[in-house]
Design an enzyme around this catalytic site. Sequence first.
Site, mmCIF file in Angstrom:
data_model
loop_
_atom_site.group_PDB
_atom_site.id
_atom_site.type_symbol
_atom_site.label_atom_id
_atom_site.label_comp_id
_atom_site.label_asym_id
_atom_site.label_seq_id
_atom_site.Cartn_x
_atom_site.Cartn_y
_atom_site.Cartn_z
ATOM 1 C CG ASP A 117 -2.161 8.264 -4.321
ATOM 2 O OD1 ASP A 117 -2.674 9.325 -4.753
ATOM 3 O OD2 ASP A 117 -2.694 7.155 -4.475
ATOM 4 C CB ALA A 132 5.292 5.365 -7.453
ATOM 5 N N GLY A 135 0.819 -1.210 0.000
ATOM 6 C CA GLY A 135 0.000 0.000 0.000
ATOM 7 C C GLY A 135 0.850 1.255 0.000
ATOM 8 N N GLY A 139 1.626 2.855 -2.593
ATOM 9 C CA GLY A 139 1.253 3.728 -3.708
ATOM 10 C C GLY A 139 2.027 3.432 -4.980
ATOM 11 C CB SER A 140 3.060 0.270 -6.620
ATOM 12 O OG SER A 140 1.820 -0.384 -6.601
ATOM 13 C CB SER A 141 -1.377 2.673 -8.801
ATOM 14 O OG SER A 141 -1.652 1.323 -8.581
#
Length: 306
Positions: free
Chosen positions: A135, A94, A88, A90-92
């Site tokens: 994010d 980033a 969680g 925040g890979s999306s």
Amino acid sequence: MKIKTSAPGKLMLFGEHAVIYGRPCLVTAVSSRIYVEAEKSSKGFSIDAPQVKDVRFVEETVKIFKEKYKIDNGLSIKTQSDFSSQYGFGSSSAVTVATIYALSQLYKKKLTKKEIFDLGYKVTLNVQGIGSGFDIAAATYGKTLYFIAGGKIIKPLKLKALPLVVGYSGIKADTPNMVQKIKAKMTNKKSKSSIKIQKIFEEIENIVETVKEELINNNWPRVGKLMNQNQKLLRQLGVSTEKLDKMCQISLKAGAWGAKLSGAGGGDCMIALVSYEKKEAVKEAIVRVGGEVIEVDNNTEGVKIE
Ligand code: MEV
């Protein structure tokens, strides 16, 4: 020409959920990053993104960018990640921000940070339909930010890194689902549940405004107390879990100044604010109740060229 960029993941410090309803939050960028390599290609469009949870974020970013700048070339995009999308972090967001920046460099479009944020936020809304954009702001600006939904205010705070221990609860949270759950309780503004939640959000906003000053003064014991208050309110909101509560409580017992969940709740991570002397004890305590300690720094750099 090949362009390589990277953008950081994030940790929500204070104000989750309330930020969806126009209240401020505090978010910090972390040292785990996502890397994007972009190259023009004569062979159409290809994406190689093995660790990205949802490749639609990359696809939508490319689509929006190409439309905006009327670009029609083939493109090859490769991504690589320092961290699992499980946590969680925040890979999306980033990968979205790193892709925007890579494309802007590749096609020589000068974008301000706010323009990167605006494009990235559009991608979030198109793919996910919901979210404050905190994010995307963390991935773009880095450091620690005071943020209001949609980027109404994005204010970097002059801080040093926070002395945090991060613990993963072992359960992957579904952020859109958690946000919808709260939304459903607020459809009727005059209902008891809605009034209760609005009151909780008002208190969370007060915490955010107070803690902003305490953070600048490095007043950790006071910041810790405010963390505990924020966690209590998140529990009342119904987004904490037994495991997250346990991890927070055991951290306090082991000497942390404060502890709270970080993010949407329902799983993912918790954070504990801990002195150097107590750090090992808190880490051991988190592991003892089944948590996984994640070694990550905070207050790190935003999107950049590698
Ligand atoms: C999730 O990490 C934080 C939320 O406030 C959602 C958002 O702000 O987009 C629950």
